[in-house]
Design an enzyme around this catalytic site. Sequence first.
Site, PDB file in Angstrom:
ATOM      1  N   ASP A  22       2.103  -9.346  -0.340  1.00 22.61           N
ATOM      2  CA  ASP A  22       0.662  -9.312  -0.531  1.00 22.61           C
ATOM      3  C   ASP A  22       0.306  -7.836  -0.669  1.00 22.61           C
ATOM      4  OD1 ASP A  22      -2.060 -10.193  -0.528  1.00 22.61           O
ATOM      5  OD2 ASP A  22      -2.211  -9.559   1.550  1.00 22.61           O
ATOM      6  N   LEU A  23      -0.858  -7.543  -1.167  1.00 27.24           N
ATOM      7  CA  LEU A  23      -1.244  -6.151  -1.398  1.00 27.24           C
ATOM      8  C   LEU A  23      -2.157  -5.600  -0.300  1.00 27.24           C
ATOM      9  CD1 LEU A  23      -1.261  -3.667  -3.284  1.00 27.24           C
ATOM     10  CD2 LEU A  23      -3.186  -4.726  -4.492  1.00 27.24           C
ATOM     11  N   ASP A  24      -3.359  -6.154  -0.236  1.00 27.36           N
ATOM     12  CA  ASP A  24      -4.348  -5.643   0.720  1.00 27.36           C
ATOM     13  C   ASP A  24      -3.917  -5.903   2.155  1.00 27.36           C
ATOM     14  OD1 ASP A  24      -5.726  -5.133  -1.568  1.00 27.36           O
ATOM     15  OD2 ASP A  24      -7.193  -6.732  -1.330  1.00 27.36           O
ATOM     16  N   THR A  30      -7.260  -1.871   1.356  1.00 26.35           N
ATOM     17  CA  THR A  30      -8.460  -1.829   0.519  1.00 26.35           C
ATOM     18  C   THR A  30      -9.587  -2.666   1.114  1.00 26.35           C
ATOM     19  OG1 THR A  30      -7.630  -3.663  -0.813  1.00 26.35           O
ATOM     20  CG2 THR A  30      -7.144  -1.441  -1.599  1.00 26.35           C
ATOM     21  N   LYS A  58      -9.988 -12.401   4.137  1.00 26.89           N
ATOM     22  CA  LYS A  58      -8.625 -11.954   3.833  1.00 26.89           C
ATOM     23  C   LYS A  58      -7.871 -13.036   3.062  1.00 26.89           C
ATOM     24  CE  LYS A  58      -7.435  -8.559   7.410  1.00 26.89           C
ATOM     25  NZ  LYS A  58      -6.508  -8.283   8.546  1.00 26.89           N
ATOM     26  N   SER A  61     -10.059 -15.795  -2.604  1.00 21.07           N
ATOM     27  CA  SER A  61     -10.434 -15.352  -3.949  1.00 21.07           C
ATOM     28  C   SER A  61     -11.864 -14.813  -3.972  1.00 21.07           C
ATOM     29  CB  SER A  61     -10.314 -16.507  -4.944  1.00 21.07           C
ATOM     30  OG  SER A  61     -11.340 -17.459  -4.732  1.00 21.07           O
ATOM     31  N   ARG A  62     -12.172 -14.095  -5.041  1.00 20.69           N
ATOM     32  CA  ARG A  62     -13.494 -13.491  -5.192  1.00 20.69           C
ATOM     33  C   ARG A  62     -14.589 -14.562  -5.203  1.00 20.69           C
ATOM     34  NH1 ARG A  62     -13.809 -10.314 -10.491  1.00 20.69           N
ATOM     35  NH2 ARG A  62     -11.945  -9.401  -9.549  1.00 20.69           N
ATOM     36  N   SER A 127      -0.612 -11.382  -5.019  1.00 20.96           N
ATOM     37  CA  SER A 127      -1.922 -11.048  -4.468  1.00 20.96           C
ATOM     38  C   SER A 127      -3.047 -11.807  -5.154  1.00 20.96           C
ATOM     39  CB  SER A 127      -2.167  -9.541  -4.623  1.00 20.96           C
ATOM     40  OG  SER A 127      -3.492  -9.197  -4.298  1.00 20.96           O
ATOM     41  N   ALA A 128      -4.073 -12.120  -4.387  1.00 23.13           N
ATOM     42  CA  ALA A 128      -5.255 -12.783  -4.944  1.00 23.13           C
ATOM     43  C   ALA A 128      -6.109 -11.803  -5.746  1.00 23.13           C
ATOM     44  CB  ALA A 128      -6.095 -13.382  -3.811  1.00 23.13           C
ATOM     45  N   LYS A 158      -4.679 -18.871  -1.991  1.00 27.28           N
ATOM     46  CA  LYS A 158      -3.979 -19.120  -0.741  1.00 27.28           C
ATOM     47  C   LYS A 158      -4.952 -19.841   0.201  1.00 27.28           C
ATOM     48  CE  LYS A 158      -1.776 -14.620  -1.438  1.00 27.28           C
ATOM     49  NZ  LYS A 158      -1.703 -13.215  -0.964  1.00 27.28           N
ATOM     50  N   GLU A 182       2.847 -10.777   4.608  1.00 25.87           N
ATOM     51  CA  GLU A 182       1.429 -11.134   4.576  1.00 25.87           C
ATOM     52  C   GLU A 182       0.692 -10.693   5.830  1.00 25.87           C
ATOM     53  OE1 GLU A 182      -1.233 -12.382   3.335  1.00 25.87           O
ATOM     54  OE2 GLU A 182      -0.698 -13.229   1.406  1.00 25.87           O
ATOM     55  N   ASP A 183      -0.580 -10.335   5.670  1.00 23.55           N
ATOM     56  CA  ASP A 183      -1.398  -9.981   6.840  1.00 23.55           C
ATOM     57  C   ASP A 183      -2.472 -11.025   7.117  1.00 23.55           C
ATOM     58  OD1 ASP A 183      -3.042  -9.362   4.570  1.00 23.55           O
ATOM     59  OD2 ASP A 183      -4.255  -8.050   5.854  1.00 23.55           O
TER      60      ASP A 183
END
Length: 228
Positions: A22-24, A30, A58, A61-62, A127-128, A158, A182-183
């Site tokens: 995952d990214l964030d 971010t 977390k 999706s947007r 990542s989402a 997710k 994942e966080d």
Amino acid sequence: MQEELQTSNAIPQTPIKACLFDLDGVLVDTAVYHYQAWKRLANTMGFDFTEEQNEQLKGVSRVESLNKILAWGGVEKTDVEKEELATLKNSWYVEMITKMTPAEVLPGTVGFLTEIHQAGYKLALGSASKNSGIILERTHLAHFFDEIVDGNMVTKSKPDPEVFLKGAELLGFKPEECVVFEDAVAGVEAAKRGGMKAIGIGEKSVLTQADVVVSGLDKLTVKDLENL
């Protein structure tokens, strides 16, 4: 192996060959930019948005994030208006992340990615975020990844495992040969639903479904992957 890295399953497992990140909150943080952009949007509609509420977004999706925020604010919008609001929020967010630097990469990330890359593991991003490419380029992390799967390539958020299953498919590995970093609770659930191992980045009391939980990538080495 550190005590906190012990897994809950002593049964011999398929060796891990690929790592999906995952990214964030895992590679970079971010969340503060998402928070600032969402808060600004909420304020324009006459209500506030808290950091506690931001934590609940977390891995979401947007569009789903916007729906949650509108519900918290007791505001109703048409689908067209929602699209305009989501686009506005994203424009503010992109404006902030385009100023990111490698200094914003989380501790231990570069060292761990370098180590596992040199050890022969294949890496993918799952990542989402629809802005993953921008973030990876700005933070100089893009070259580590063999494949990038983001919100532009999947239709399900997710905890649906689509983003990770797509990553495994592109890398050419079976789910059981992959481990996800994942966080978010939803992200860990997505990994497990997809038949993958999950290393949680955060608190054990929160990421209860993860096979292993550490505070950050700076606590991990290749040995830990070999012992999963």
